[in-house]
Design a protein around this motif. Sequence first.
Motif, PDB file in Angstrom:
ATOM      1  N   LEU A 160       0.745  -1.177  -0.062  1.00 47.06           N
ATOM      2  CA  LEU A 160      -0.183   0.088  -0.116  1.00 47.06           C
ATOM      3  C   LEU A 160       0.951   1.249   0.112  1.00 47.06           C
ATOM      4  CD1 LEU A 160      -2.693  -1.012   2.439  1.00 47.06           C
ATOM      5  CD2 LEU A 160      -2.693  -1.144   0.091  1.00 47.06           C
ATOM      6  N   LYS A 161       2.090   1.039  -0.155  1.00 52.45           N
ATOM      7  CA  LYS A 161       2.855   2.345  -0.495  1.00 52.45           C
ATOM      8  C   LYS A 161       2.768   3.158  -1.979  1.00 52.45           C
ATOM      9  CE  LYS A 161       5.425   1.568   3.411  1.00 52.45           C
ATOM     10  NZ  LYS A 161       4.845   2.362   4.626  1.00 52.45           N
ATOM     11  N   THR A 162       2.560   2.545  -2.829  1.00 48.95           N
ATOM     12  CA  THR A 162       2.577   3.042  -4.234  1.00 48.95           C
ATOM     13  C   THR A 162       1.477   2.685  -5.011  1.00 48.95           C
ATOM     14  OG1 THR A 162       4.082   1.165  -5.273  1.00 48.95           O
ATOM     15  CG2 THR A 162       5.218   3.109  -4.411  1.00 48.95           C
ATOM     16  N   CYS A 163       1.174   3.341  -5.979  1.00 54.51           N
ATOM     17  CA  CYS A 163      -0.210   3.202  -6.689  1.00 54.51           C
ATOM     18  C   CYS A 163       0.019   3.746  -8.092  1.00 54.51           C
ATOM     19  CB  CYS A 163      -1.242   3.932  -6.032  1.00 54.51           C
ATOM     20  SG  CYS A 163      -2.869   3.980  -7.294  1.00 54.51           S
ATOM     21  N   LYS A 164      -0.021   2.795  -9.197  1.00 56.55           N
ATOM     22  CA  LYS A 164       0.004   3.427 -10.525  1.00 56.55           C
ATOM     23  C   LYS A 164      -1.295   3.372 -11.054  1.00 56.55           C
ATOM     24  CE  LYS A 164       3.864   1.024 -11.818  1.00 56.55           C
ATOM     25  NZ  LYS A 164       4.877   0.076 -12.619  1.00 56.55           N
ATOM     26  N   ALA A 165      -1.864   4.584 -11.446  1.00 57.64           N
ATOM     27  CA  ALA A 165      -3.301   4.996 -11.887  1.00 57.64           C
ATOM     28  C   ALA A 165      -3.096   5.356 -13.298  1.00 57.64           C
ATOM     29  CB  ALA A 165      -3.850   6.217 -10.965  1.00 57.64           C
ATOM     30  N   TYR A 166      -3.826   4.430 -14.178  1.00 63.23           N
ATOM     31  CA  TYR A 166      -3.868   4.691 -15.462  1.00 63.23           C
ATOM     32  C   TYR A 166      -4.941   5.349 -16.213  1.00 63.23           C
ATOM     33  CZ  TYR A 166      -0.231   0.665 -15.410  1.00 63.23           C
ATOM     34  OH  TYR A 166       0.644   0.053 -15.066  1.00 63.23           O
ATOM     35  N   ILE A 167      -4.765   6.424 -16.639  1.00 61.02           N
ATOM     36  CA  ILE A 167      -5.973   7.341 -16.931  1.00 61.02           C
ATOM     37  C   ILE A 167      -5.995   7.617 -18.505  1.00 61.02           C
ATOM     38  CG2 ILE A 167      -5.724   8.642 -14.873  1.00 61.02           C
ATOM     39  CD1 ILE A 167      -4.236  10.832 -16.598  1.00 61.02           C
ATOM     40  N   SER A 168      -7.272   7.812 -18.888  1.00 65.65           N
ATOM     41  CA  SER A 168      -7.323   8.174 -20.244  1.00 65.65           C
ATOM     42  C   SER A 168      -8.039   9.426 -20.634  1.00 65.65           C
ATOM     43  CB  SER A 168      -8.346   7.025 -20.815  1.00 65.65           C
ATOM     44  OG  SER A 168      -8.692   7.135 -22.199  1.00 65.65           O
ATOM     45  N   VAL A 169      -7.482  10.312 -21.732  1.00 64.10           N
ATOM     46  CA  VAL A 169      -7.879  11.453 -21.804  1.00 64.10           C
ATOM     47  C   VAL A 169      -8.530  11.761 -23.107  1.00 64.10           C
ATOM     48  CG1 VAL A 169      -7.348  14.032 -21.944  1.00 64.10           C
ATOM     49  CG2 VAL A 169      -6.420  12.273 -20.364  1.00 64.10           C
ATOM     50  N   LEU A 170      -9.672  12.054 -23.296  1.00 58.07           N
ATOM     51  CA  LEU A 170     -10.359  12.395 -24.744  1.00 58.07           C
ATOM     52  C   LEU A 170      -9.881  13.773 -25.120  1.00 58.07           C
ATOM     53  CD1 LEU A 170     -12.222  11.113 -26.778  1.00 58.07           C
ATOM     54  CD2 LEU A 170     -13.849  12.375 -25.704  1.00 58.07           C
ATOM     55  N   GLY A 171      -9.081  13.639 -26.131  1.00 56.45           N
ATOM     56  CA  GLY A 171      -8.498  15.056 -26.604  1.00 56.45           C
ATOM     57  C   GLY A 171      -7.289  14.705 -27.445  1.00 56.45           C
ATOM     58  N   ASP A 172      -6.540  15.888 -27.796  1.00 56.41           N
ATOM     59  CA  ASP A 172      -5.324  15.791 -28.724  1.00 56.41           C
ATOM     60  C   ASP A 172      -3.970  15.211 -27.800  1.00 56.41           C
ATOM     61  OD1 ASP A 172      -5.182  18.155 -27.561  1.00 56.41           O
ATOM     62  OD2 ASP A 172      -4.548  19.373 -29.252  1.00 56.41           O
ATOM     63  N   LYS A 173      -2.944  15.255 -28.282  1.00 58.30           N
ATOM     64  CA  LYS A 173      -1.722  15.103 -27.672  1.00 58.30           C
ATOM     65  C   LYS A 173      -1.497  15.933 -26.541  1.00 58.30           C
ATOM     66  CE  LYS A 173       1.742  12.271 -28.014  1.00 58.30           C
ATOM     67  NZ  LYS A 173       1.705  10.725 -27.423  1.00 58.30           N
ATOM     68  N   LYS A 174      -1.721  17.346 -27.011  1.00 62.64           N
ATOM     69  CA  LYS A 174      -1.104  18.721 -25.858  1.00 62.64           C
ATOM     70  C   LYS A 174      -2.382  18.503 -24.702  1.00 62.64           C
ATOM     71  CE  LYS A 174      -0.516  23.306 -25.366  1.00 62.64           C
ATOM     72  NZ  LYS A 174      -0.154  23.086 -24.156  1.00 62.64           N
ATOM     73  N   ALA A 175      -3.459  18.126 -24.961  1.00 66.44           N
ATOM     74  CA  ALA A 175      -4.767  17.863 -24.043  1.00 66.44           C
ATOM     75  C   ALA A 175      -4.178  16.827 -22.914  1.00 66.44           C
ATOM     76  CB  ALA A 175      -5.838  17.668 -24.411  1.00 66.44           C
ATOM     77  N   GLN A 176      -3.649  15.487 -23.486  1.00 62.09           N
ATOM     78  CA  GLN A 176      -3.344  14.588 -22.782  1.00 62.09           C
ATOM     79  C   GLN A 176      -1.892  15.033 -21.914  1.00 62.09           C
ATOM     80  OE1 GLN A 176      -2.665  11.540 -25.709  1.00 62.09           O
ATOM     81  NE2 GLN A 176      -4.686  11.064 -25.870  1.00 62.09           N
ATOM     82  N   GLU A 177      -1.049  15.628 -22.486  1.00 62.60           N
ATOM     83  CA  GLU A 177       0.239  15.762 -21.743  1.00 62.60           C
ATOM     84  C   GLU A 177      -0.305  16.922 -20.492  1.00 62.60           C
ATOM     85  OE1 GLU A 177       2.919  17.186 -24.786  1.00 62.60           O
ATOM     86  OE2 GLU A 177       3.105  15.485 -25.365  1.00 62.60           O
ATOM     87  N   ASP A 178      -1.082  17.938 -20.975  1.00 62.07           N
ATOM     88  CA  ASP A 178      -1.343  18.993 -19.936  1.00 62.07           C
ATOM     89  C   ASP A 178      -2.171  18.128 -18.800  1.00 62.07           C
ATOM     90  OD1 ASP A 178      -0.136  20.821 -21.241  1.00 62.07           O
ATOM     91  OD2 ASP A 178      -2.237  21.715 -22.243  1.00 62.07           O
ATOM     92  N   THR A 179      -3.023  17.212 -19.233  1.00 60.52           N
ATOM     93  CA  THR A 179      -3.853  16.763 -17.917  1.00 60.52           C
ATOM     94  C   THR A 179      -2.797  15.833 -17.004  1.00 60.52           C
ATOM     95  OG1 THR A 179      -5.945  16.446 -19.279  1.00 60.52           O
ATOM     96  CG2 THR A 179      -5.745  14.921 -17.602  1.00 60.52           C
ATOM     97  N   VAL A 180      -2.030  15.087 -17.663  1.00 60.87           N
ATOM     98  CA  VAL A 180      -0.904  14.424 -17.074  1.00 60.87           C
ATOM     99  C   VAL A 180      -0.191  15.322 -15.909  1.00 60.87           C
ATOM    100  CG1 VAL A 180       1.157  12.981 -16.855  1.00 60.87           C
ATOM    101  CG2 VAL A 180      -0.759  12.388 -18.445  1.00 60.87           C
ATOM    102  N   GLN A 181       0.153  16.533 -16.686  1.00 63.36           N
ATOM    103  CA  GLN A 181       1.140  17.644 -15.785  1.00 63.36           C
ATOM    104  C   GLN A 181       0.274  18.092 -14.529  1.00 63.36           C
ATOM    105  OE1 GLN A 181       4.089  19.306 -16.129  1.00 63.36           O
ATOM    106  NE2 GLN A 181       4.657  17.593 -16.989  1.00 63.36           N
TER     107      GLN A 181
END
Length: 124
Positions: A47-68
């Motif tokens: 329970l120390k770490t967690c990987k959350a896989y997210i999906s973003v509807l949009g272009d490459k820039k929207a995806q990068e901005d969302t992760v940031q």
Amino acid sequence: MRKNSIKNTRVNAEVQRELSNILHNGIKDPRVAPMTSVVSVEVAPDLKTCKAYISVLGDKKAQEDTVQGLRSAEGYIRRELARTINMRNTPVIEFILDQSIEYGVAMSRKIDEVTRNLKDGEGE
């Protein structure tokens, strides 16, 4: 790869549900796209770490901005997660962009295009 225990599977599902709620209701960062979804979550057995896989509807820039935006709001997200889920440790969350939904949509379009071309070829 190790098989998840029943407890770990339940923890993954609970964290995924709460992360989805936090993303849709709690994040005010304009960089985070409104059409962001949590595809899956993998919490480590300790329970120390967690990987959350997210999906973003949009272009490459929207995806990068969302992760940031999500990485910068990690402290807030962890605090909300700790408030809503009663766990011994609140995991450190690593947000990973998941392209599987986008890939599936692209493959579906290609299949539709091929079947359309085949039908057009039969009619001649």
